[in-house]
Scaffold this motif. Structure first.
Motif, PDB file in Angstrom:
ATOM      1  N   UNK A 143     -36.605  16.495   4.265  1.00 21.96           N
ATOM      2  CA  UNK A 143     -35.762  15.381   4.670  1.00 21.96           C
ATOM      3  C   UNK A 143     -35.703  15.333   6.175  1.00 21.96           C
ATOM      4  N   UNK A 144     -35.788  14.106   6.731  1.00 22.16           N
ATOM      5  CA  UNK A 144     -35.638  13.959   8.174  1.00 22.16           C
ATOM      6  C   UNK A 144     -36.721  14.654   8.961  1.00 22.16           C
ATOM      7  N   UNK A 145     -37.985  14.422   8.586  1.00 25.60           N
ATOM      8  CA  UNK A 145     -39.100  15.154   9.218  1.00 25.60           C
ATOM      9  C   UNK A 145     -39.168  14.937  10.719  1.00 25.60           C
ATOM     10  N   UNK A 146     -38.856  13.708  11.195  1.00 27.60           N
ATOM     11  CA  UNK A 146     -38.985  13.427  12.632  1.00 27.60           C
ATOM     12  C   UNK A 146     -37.682  13.617  13.390  1.00 27.60           C
ATOM     13  N   UNK A 147     -36.650  14.125  12.731  1.00 25.54           N
ATOM     14  CA  UNK A 147     -35.375  14.317  13.413  1.00 25.54           C
ATOM     15  C   UNK A 147     -35.206  15.785  13.785  1.00 25.54           C
ATOM     16  N   UNK A 149     -32.706  17.443  12.801  1.00 29.81           N
ATOM     17  CA  UNK A 149     -32.050  18.103  11.672  1.00 29.81           C
ATOM     18  C   UNK A 149     -32.949  18.059  10.436  1.00 29.81           C
ATOM     19  N   UNK A 151     -34.948  19.298   7.244  1.00 29.75           N
ATOM     20  CA  UNK A 151     -34.730  20.322   6.223  1.00 29.75           C
ATOM     21  C   UNK A 151     -35.976  20.377   5.361  1.00 29.75           C
TER      22      UNK A 151
END
Lengths: 229, 178
Positions: A143-147, A149, A151
């Motif tokens: 989840x949220x690969x480019x952020x 945060x 996971x």
């Protein structure tokens, strides 16, 4: 007034002996290195002094400084165990050690105390020795690969059978944690494994003198019956 | 904290990215569902101050379906603050100007009117069609179920299927339907 160093030495030996035997009996699948690490933790100065202060030795010890240093308290507690052995016998002394020393490990994560470096290498070795296929890690969830945060959840499989899963901020961390989880499941030291027996349940266990399997000889034994009746 | 506990904490408080297809969906009912995920109310660790809201990426907002005659009757009021600055915009007019606005206003009005609302709205990403920037599409981790079943259009079925479908009755060939 005699010094109690001999009694302390006797007590220290009884503590480490009994802890090792108890843990080998109650955690039969944990490798010997793990047992040694847990026993070292239980016999450490920090834990022994904590127990000593907990049973009120702060007011009973006669020494130059006040309050007594943690080393003094640790040695005094070991001496208490030694004197208990001399007066009440080994059986009662071991029950005391079980109730006061071994209980310090309740609620603690054994894999935190026994740190395994290179878990993936170890898992590879164990699986190769046991005749299983090589461990393969697969991404289970992200989840949220480019952020910042992000996971990731990675699972470790051997010939499509699930061994363990781990989370991480990066894929590398997740892979390492998955290997750790797989090892914890093999050694039965997960959070959901059976609690250590105390009180009446523990009176019936048979203490194990023989060392557990070492890590470089550990194999997965599917037919092993580890229920102690 | 050991590594195992640290990664467990990280995963528990990790932010999810949900995808929602608003095609043929009622924007007002969709807003009810979306606000729940933007706030983080679906999580057992929810607390308004723990910033546990998730991202929601909405696609096909151009194809939303307002119920009944709301396209003609629903009016959005805006006042600039200056004299004579009141405007009343009908839903179809607003949708023609900006086809993400109806859904955005619906979610904004469904969220609690507190200071957390702006932050939660910032985590809502609406796109009029299904073209999403790659960077956002790579973040998406799960999908929200649509509220209303989208039927398949008759002209989207293959012609043989329609032709071979069993019929109880059909008009005779020469009959003129008036």
């Amino acid at each position: 007034m005699k010094s109690n160093t001999e009694l302390a030495a006797v007590g220290e030996k009884i503590i480490s002996d009994y802890c090792a035997k108890y843990l080998r009996a109650t955690l039969p699948l944990l490798p010997e290195e793990g047992i040694r690490a847990l026993v070292e933790y239980l016999s450490s100065e920090k834990i022994t002094s904590e127990i000593g202060f907990g049973i009120g030795l702060k007011d009973l010890i006669l020494c130059q400084e006040y309050p007594p240093s943690s080393l003094t308290a640790a040695k005094s507690f070991q001496a208490v165990v030694g004197v208990l052995n001399a007066s009440a016998g080994l059986g009662r002394c071991q029950v005391f050690v079980r109730d006061f020393v071994v209980t310090q490990i309740v609620g603690k994560d054994p894999s935190e105390i026994w740190q395994i470096e290179q878990p993936l290498e170890l898992l590879k070795d164990i699986l190769a020795r046991s005749g299983y296929a090589e461990p393969e890690s697969r991404l289970m969830f992200q989840s949220g690969k480019n952020t910042i945060q992000a996971v990731y959840q990675v699972g470790v499989y051997s010939n499509k059978t699930f061994l363990g899963s781990g989370y991480g901020e990066t894929i590398e961390t997740a892979v390492e944690q998955a290997a750790h989880d797989a090892l914890r499941r093999l050694f039965h030291i997960t959070e959901t494994s059976d609690p250590l027996p105390f009180g009446k349940d523990a009176d019936n266990i048979v203490l194990k003198d023989k060392t557990n399997v070492y890590i470089n000889e550990w194999i997965i034994n599917k037919t092993q019956n580890i229920i102690n009746c | 904290m050991s590594v195992a506990k640290r990664v467990q904490q990280w995963a528990t408080f990790g932010r999810m990215w949900y995808l929602y297809d608003a095609k043929w969906q009622n924007p007002l009912d969709s807003a009810d569902k979306i606000k729940h995920y933007l706030a983080g109310s679906h999580k057992p660790i929810y607390h308004p101050l723990s910033d546990c809201g998730d991202h929601v990426v909405v696609i096909n907002s151009h194809d939303i379906a307002l119920p009944g005659d709301e396209w003609e009757k629903r009016v959005y009021f805006h006042h600039t603050g200056y004299a004579g600055g009141a405007t009343w915009t009908l839903a179809w007019e607003l949708h023609k100007t900006d086809s993400t606005m109806i859904l955005r206003k619906a979610v904004y009005n469904k969220l609690d009117g507190n200071l957390l609302r702006r932050g939660r709205m910032a985590r809502l990403h609406i796109f009029p069609d299904d073209k999403i920037p790659d960077k956002i599409l790579e973040n998406v981790s799960a999908q929200l179920r649509q509220l209303r079943l989208v039927p398949r259009r008759l002209d989207h079925y293959p012609q043989e299927v329609v032709h071979n479908f069993p019929k109880l009755f059909d008009w005779p060939e020469e009959h003129v339907i008036r």
